[in-house]
Scaffold this motif. Structure first.
Motif, PDB file in Angstrom:
ATOM      1  N   LYS A  27     -12.880  61.111  16.464  1.00 22.09           N
ATOM      2  CA  LYS A  27     -11.996  62.164  16.429  1.00 22.09           C
ATOM      3  C   LYS A  27     -10.943  61.731  15.209  1.00 22.09           C
ATOM      4  O   LYS A  27     -10.256  60.837  15.233  1.00 22.09           O
ATOM      5  CB  LYS A  27     -11.196  62.637  17.768  1.00 22.09           C
ATOM      6  N   VAL A  28     -10.907  62.965  14.483  1.00 25.23           N
ATOM      7  CA  VAL A  28      -9.501  62.868  13.432  1.00 25.23           C
ATOM      8  C   VAL A  28      -8.503  63.648  13.987  1.00 25.23           C
ATOM      9  O   VAL A  28      -8.559  64.870  14.274  1.00 25.23           O
ATOM     10  CB  VAL A  28     -10.102  63.541  12.184  1.00 25.23           C
ATOM     11  N   ILE A  29      -7.198  62.862  13.740  1.00 22.25           N
ATOM     12  CA  ILE A  29      -6.200  63.691  14.651  1.00 22.25           C
ATOM     13  C   ILE A  29      -5.143  63.815  13.211  1.00 22.25           C
ATOM     14  O   ILE A  29      -4.714  62.830  12.659  1.00 22.25           O
ATOM     15  CB  ILE A  29      -5.473  62.638  15.616  1.00 22.25           C
ATOM     16  N   ILE A  30      -4.637  65.054  12.875  1.00 21.30           N
ATOM     17  CA  ILE A  30      -3.697  65.459  11.935  1.00 21.30           C
ATOM     18  C   ILE A  30      -2.236  65.172  12.732  1.00 21.30           C
ATOM     19  O   ILE A  30      -1.945  65.560  13.845  1.00 21.30           O
ATOM     20  CB  ILE A  30      -3.739  66.954  11.526  1.00 21.30           C
ATOM     21  N   LEU A  31      -1.642  64.167  12.140  1.00 11.77           N
ATOM     22  CA  LEU A  31      -0.272  63.691  12.685  1.00 11.77           C
ATOM     23  C   LEU A  31       1.008  64.406  12.253  1.00 11.77           C
ATOM     24  O   LEU A  31       1.878  64.807  12.875  1.00 11.77           O
ATOM     25  CB  LEU A  31      -0.226  62.342  12.493  1.00 11.77           C
ATOM     26  N   HIS A  32       0.673  64.908  10.820  1.00 15.42           N
ATOM     27  CA  HIS A  32       2.022  65.327  10.054  1.00 15.42           C
ATOM     28  C   HIS A  32       1.632  66.073   8.977  1.00 15.42           C
ATOM     29  O   HIS A  32       0.655  65.430   8.395  1.00 15.42           O
ATOM     30  CB  HIS A  32       3.116  64.074  10.088  1.00 15.42           C
ATOM     31  N   ALA A  33       2.081  67.184   8.684  1.00 12.63           N
ATOM     32  CA  ALA A  33       1.936  67.774   7.341  1.00 12.63           C
ATOM     33  C   ALA A  33       3.158  68.306   6.717  1.00 12.63           C
ATOM     34  O   ALA A  33       4.053  68.756   7.371  1.00 12.63           O
ATOM     35  CB  ALA A  33       1.080  68.926   7.529  1.00 12.63           C
ATOM     36  N   PHE A  34       3.375  68.196   5.356  1.00 14.98           N
ATOM     37  CA  PHE A  34       4.432  68.545   4.756  1.00 14.98           C
ATOM     38  C   PHE A  34       4.110  68.865   3.246  1.00 14.98           C
ATOM     39  O   PHE A  34       3.162  68.366   2.866  1.00 14.98           O
ATOM     40  CB  PHE A  34       5.741  67.500   4.648  1.00 14.98           C
ATOM     41  N   VAL A  35       4.971  69.602   2.524  1.00 11.62           N
ATOM     42  CA  VAL A  35       5.083  69.777   1.433  1.00 11.62           C
ATOM     43  C   VAL A  35       5.744  68.519   0.459  1.00 11.62           C
ATOM     44  O   VAL A  35       7.129  68.644   0.738  1.00 11.62           O
ATOM     45  CB  VAL A  35       5.419  71.539   0.673  1.00 11.62           C
ATOM     46  N   LYS A  36       5.061  68.024  -0.458  1.00 11.46           N
ATOM     47  CA  LYS A  36       5.706  66.734  -1.126  1.00 11.46           C
ATOM     48  C   LYS A  36       6.588  67.305  -2.300  1.00 11.46           C
ATOM     49  O   LYS A  36       6.281  68.300  -2.931  1.00 11.46           O
ATOM     50  CB  LYS A  36       4.858  65.863  -1.678  1.00 11.46           C
ATOM     51  N   LYS A  37       8.107  66.980  -2.228  1.00 13.78           N
ATOM     52  CA  LYS A  37       8.949  67.290  -3.417  1.00 13.78           C
ATOM     53  C   LYS A  37       9.279  66.187  -4.300  1.00 13.78           C
ATOM     54  O   LYS A  37       9.828  66.433  -5.313  1.00 13.78           O
ATOM     55  CB  LYS A  37      10.115  67.748  -2.544  1.00 13.78           C
ATOM     56  N   THR A  38       8.909  64.992  -3.924  1.00 20.19           N
ATOM     57  CA  THR A  38       9.160  63.676  -4.841  1.00 20.19           C
ATOM     58  C   THR A  38       7.989  63.026  -5.235  1.00 20.19           C
ATOM     59  O   THR A  38       6.730  63.269  -4.639  1.00 20.19           O
ATOM     60  CB  THR A  38       9.971  62.653  -4.352  1.00 20.19           C
ATOM     61  N   GLN A  39       7.782  62.178  -6.134  1.00 17.05           N
ATOM     62  CA  GLN A  39       6.623  61.385  -6.692  1.00 17.05           C
ATOM     63  C   GLN A  39       5.985  60.523  -5.667  1.00 17.05           C
ATOM     64  O   GLN A  39       4.843  60.684  -5.329  1.00 17.05           O
ATOM     65  CB  GLN A  39       6.983  60.530  -7.844  1.00 17.05           C
ATOM     66  N   GLN A  40       6.834  59.921  -4.831  1.00 20.61           N
ATOM     67  CA  GLN A  40       6.543  59.051  -3.653  1.00 20.61           C
ATOM     68  C   GLN A  40       6.626  59.605  -2.301  1.00 20.61           C
ATOM     69  O   GLN A  40       7.833  60.384  -2.083  1.00 20.61           O
ATOM     70  CB  GLN A  40       7.338  57.554  -3.672  1.00 20.61           C
ATOM     71  N   THR A  41       5.535  59.299  -1.403  1.00 15.23           N
ATOM     72  CA  THR A  41       5.832  59.771   0.097  1.00 15.23           C
ATOM     73  C   THR A  41       6.902  59.149   0.768  1.00 15.23           C
ATOM     74  O   THR A  41       7.127  57.852   0.502  1.00 15.23           O
ATOM     75  CB  THR A  41       4.514  59.599   0.621  1.00 15.23           C
ATOM     76  N   SER A  42       7.944  59.798   1.080  1.00 18.56           N
ATOM     77  CA  SER A  42       8.994  59.360   1.490  1.00 18.56           C
ATOM     78  C   SER A  42       8.933  58.483   2.910  1.00 18.56           C
ATOM     79  O   SER A  42       8.002  58.996   3.792  1.00 18.56           O
ATOM     80  CB  SER A  42      10.125  60.489   2.053  1.00 18.56           C
TER      81      SER A  42
END
Length: 66
Positions: free
Chosen positions: A34-49
């Motif tokens: 099973k694939v579980i989506i844990l968190h989704a967001f719109v990225k605002k910087t070059q690196q994932t915070s």
């Protein structure tokens, strides 16, 4: 860049693009393929915070302990 990549420790990242910017969805696999989506967001910087990664890692522990 690939559409998906490993973030380490069993955490993976989807890398979609849309009108609102570059989105990210962090996910993991659990027993039974099973694939579980844990968190989704719109990225605002070059690196994932680190904050976004901490949220996903905390949720991953919760779903793996069920």
């Amino acid at each position: 860049m690939p559409h998906s990549r490993a973030m380490g420790g069993g955490l993976f990242e989807l890398r979609p693009r849309g009108r609102e910017g570059i989105g990210r969805a962090l996910y993991c696999f659990v027993v039974g393929q099973k694939v579980i989506i844990l968190h989704a967001f719109v990225k605002k910087t070059q690196q994932t915070s680190e904050h976004e990664l901490k949220i996903a890692r905390k949720r991953m522990k919760e779903v793996q302990n069920v």
